[in-house]
Design a protein around this motif. Structure first.
Motif, PDB file in Angstrom:
ATOM      1  N   TYR A 159       0.896  -1.277   0.028  1.00 57.39           N
ATOM      2  CA  TYR A 159      -0.087  -0.031  -0.013  1.00 57.39           C
ATOM      3  C   TYR A 159       0.715   1.113  -0.209  1.00 57.39           C
ATOM      4  O   TYR A 159       1.796   1.172   0.629  1.00 57.39           O
ATOM      5  CB  TYR A 159      -0.765   0.016   1.155  1.00 57.39           C
ATOM      6  CG  TYR A 159      -1.884  -1.255   1.230  1.00 57.39           C
ATOM      7  CD1 TYR A 159      -3.062  -1.202   0.285  1.00 57.39           C
ATOM      8  CD2 TYR A 159      -1.859  -2.286   2.122  1.00 57.39           C
ATOM      9  CE1 TYR A 159      -3.728  -2.364   0.189  1.00 57.39           C
ATOM     10  CE2 TYR A 159      -2.672  -3.237   2.137  1.00 57.39           C
ATOM     11  CZ  TYR A 159      -3.679  -3.236   1.198  1.00 57.39           C
ATOM     12  OH  TYR A 159      -4.611  -4.216   1.357  1.00 57.39           O
ATOM     13  N   ASP A 163      -2.243   5.060   5.896  1.00 54.88           N
ATOM     14  CA  ASP A 163      -4.006   5.244   5.863  1.00 54.88           C
ATOM     15  C   ASP A 163      -4.462   4.404   4.717  1.00 54.88           C
ATOM     16  O   ASP A 163      -5.616   4.014   5.304  1.00 54.88           O
ATOM     17  CB  ASP A 163      -3.908   6.651   5.436  1.00 54.88           C
ATOM     18  CG  ASP A 163      -3.441   7.793   6.483  1.00 54.88           C
ATOM     19  OD1 ASP A 163      -3.451   7.424   7.816  1.00 54.88           O
ATOM     20  OD2 ASP A 163      -3.227   9.092   6.249  1.00 54.88           O
ATOM     21  N   ASN A 164      -4.018   3.937   3.657  1.00 53.89           N
ATOM     22  CA  ASN A 164      -4.576   3.313   2.548  1.00 53.89           C
ATOM     23  C   ASN A 164      -4.420   1.831   3.492  1.00 53.89           C
ATOM     24  O   ASN A 164      -5.625   1.050   3.115  1.00 53.89           O
ATOM     25  CB  ASN A 164      -3.828   3.223   1.466  1.00 53.89           C
ATOM     26  CG  ASN A 164      -3.894   4.482   0.641  1.00 53.89           C
ATOM     27  OD1 ASN A 164      -4.785   5.169   0.931  1.00 53.89           O
ATOM     28  ND2 ASN A 164      -3.110   4.537  -0.375  1.00 53.89           N
ATOM     29  N   LYS A 166      -4.899   1.185   6.309  1.00 54.87           N
ATOM     30  CA  LYS A 166      -6.070   1.555   7.355  1.00 54.87           C
ATOM     31  C   LYS A 166      -7.339   1.223   6.746  1.00 54.87           C
ATOM     32  O   LYS A 166      -8.175   0.578   7.343  1.00 54.87           O
ATOM     33  CB  LYS A 166      -5.860   2.569   8.220  1.00 54.87           C
ATOM     34  CG  LYS A 166      -6.535   2.616   9.452  1.00 54.87           C
ATOM     35  CD  LYS A 166      -6.294   4.008  10.051  1.00 54.87           C
ATOM     36  CE  LYS A 166      -7.362   3.921  11.560  1.00 54.87           C
ATOM     37  NZ  LYS A 166      -6.871   5.307  12.221  1.00 54.87           N
ATOM     38  N   THR A 167      -7.523   1.898   5.716  1.00 51.84           N
ATOM     39  CA  THR A 167      -8.867   1.695   5.078  1.00 51.84           C
ATOM     40  C   THR A 167      -9.078   0.633   4.602  1.00 51.84           C
ATOM     41  O   THR A 167     -10.406  -0.261   4.604  1.00 51.84           O
ATOM     42  CB  THR A 167      -8.890   2.736   3.622  1.00 51.84           C
ATOM     43  OG1 THR A 167      -8.501   4.218   4.257  1.00 51.84           O
ATOM     44  CG2 THR A 167     -10.091   2.856   2.968  1.00 51.84           C
ATOM     45  N   GLN A 168      -8.093  -0.101   3.860  1.00 52.69           N
ATOM     46  CA  GLN A 168      -8.193  -1.726   3.638  1.00 52.69           C
ATOM     47  C   GLN A 168      -8.739  -2.485   4.637  1.00 52.69           C
ATOM     48  O   GLN A 168      -9.492  -3.493   4.756  1.00 52.69           O
ATOM     49  CB  GLN A 168      -6.936  -2.270   2.724  1.00 52.69           C
ATOM     50  CG  GLN A 168      -7.239  -3.561   2.116  1.00 52.69           C
ATOM     51  CD  GLN A 168      -8.280  -3.552   1.163  1.00 52.69           C
ATOM     52  OE1 GLN A 168      -8.591  -2.867   0.511  1.00 52.69           O
ATOM     53  NE2 GLN A 168      -9.313  -4.681   1.165  1.00 52.69           N
ATOM     54  N   TYR A 170     -10.169  -1.605   7.446  1.00 49.74           N
ATOM     55  CA  TYR A 170     -11.448  -1.546   7.861  1.00 49.74           C
ATOM     56  C   TYR A 170     -12.524  -2.141   6.773  1.00 49.74           C
ATOM     57  O   TYR A 170     -13.569  -2.758   7.261  1.00 49.74           O
ATOM     58  CB  TYR A 170     -11.838   0.090   7.891  1.00 49.74           C
ATOM     59  CG  TYR A 170     -13.375   0.565   7.887  1.00 49.74           C
ATOM     60  CD1 TYR A 170     -13.899   0.338   9.070  1.00 49.74           C
ATOM     61  CD2 TYR A 170     -14.167   0.936   6.838  1.00 49.74           C
ATOM     62  CE1 TYR A 170     -15.143   0.734   9.194  1.00 49.74           C
ATOM     63  CE2 TYR A 170     -15.421   1.220   6.875  1.00 49.74           C
ATOM     64  CZ  TYR A 170     -16.109   0.961   8.349  1.00 49.74           C
ATOM     65  OH  TYR A 170     -17.318   1.335   8.287  1.00 49.74           O
ATOM     66  N   LYS A 171     -12.322  -2.087   5.400  1.00 52.48           N
ATOM     67  CA  LYS A 171     -13.008  -2.789   4.560  1.00 52.48           C
ATOM     68  C   LYS A 171     -13.229  -4.419   5.065  1.00 52.48           C
ATOM     69  O   LYS A 171     -14.105  -5.131   4.766  1.00 52.48           O
ATOM     70  CB  LYS A 171     -12.446  -2.281   3.149  1.00 52.48           C
ATOM     71  CG  LYS A 171     -12.882  -1.219   2.790  1.00 52.48           C
ATOM     72  CD  LYS A 171     -12.354  -0.855   1.214  1.00 52.48           C
ATOM     73  CE  LYS A 171     -12.460   0.559   0.868  1.00 52.48           C
ATOM     74  NZ  LYS A 171     -11.946   0.857  -0.534  1.00 52.48           N
TER      75      LYS A 171
END
Length: 187
Positions: A159, A163-164, A166-168, A170-171
């Motif tokens: 990644y 932050d990216n 972390k977003t992944q 979460y998904k």
């Protein structure tokens, strides 16, 4: 393999001194017995002793050709340990009620039921984790089990930044929750 077949296999393994069977029985049941003993005036050492005595009883029963398990293995172990512990407390004169009043002293059904529910939940979570697929499974494993930071995960999984990652993550958690609760509702 069904639970009954697994337990029969474990008992046969125990009777034959199979190390894997013995370790499995310990792993699946010791925490429940330790909680029982600690919550009823005992120590960790007491829990180890009582569990070991129960394993000897179980070994002797499993080695007997006439032994037939009429309940779940954990229920049997819990019952044996409870009786052994109450007997020990009585011998130490720390417990004065008769053995007839056991249900009032230790709520066996509640503890066993709670333990069974946790086992069911863990099994459902394991099933959901196996269905989630990659890279989610590896990402969640890296974060929750291996305790890696988001920066380490970003580098490992390619990644662009934490932050990216972390977003992944979460998904992936949202997907895992959907799988888990779909299974939970169907039970």
């Amino acid at each position: 393999m069904s639970t009954i077949e697994q337990e029969i296999t474990l008992l046969k393994g125990l009777a034959q001194n199979d190390r894997t069977a013995i370790e499995t029985i310990y792993r699946q049941n010791y925490a429940m017995i330790q909680a029982l003993i600690l919550n009823n005036s005992g120590s960790v050492d007491d829990a180890r002793d009582i569990f070991q005595e129960a394993m000897i009883v179980l070994y002797e029963k499993a080695s007997s050709a006439t032994f037939e398990l009429n309940c779940q293995l954990k229920t049997y172990i819990y019952s044996v340990c409870r009786r052994l512990w109450l007997k020990k407390l009585q011998q130490q004169q720390r417990y004065s009620l008769s053995v007839d009043n056991l249900e009032e002293t230790i709520p066996v059904d509640d503890v066993v039921e709670e333990h069974e529910k946790k086992n069911t939940d863990f099994t459902m979570m394991d099933t959901a984790m196996s269905k989630i697929g990659e890279p989610c499974k590896s990402l969640l494993d890296a974060y929750y089990l291996q305790k890696k930071s988001m920066q380490e995960i970003a580098e490992e999984f390619g990644y662009t930044n934490a932050d990216n990652a972390k977003t992944q993550k979460y998904k992936c958690l949202v997907r895992l929750k959907k799988l888990f609760f779909a299974q939970y509702k169907s039970e």
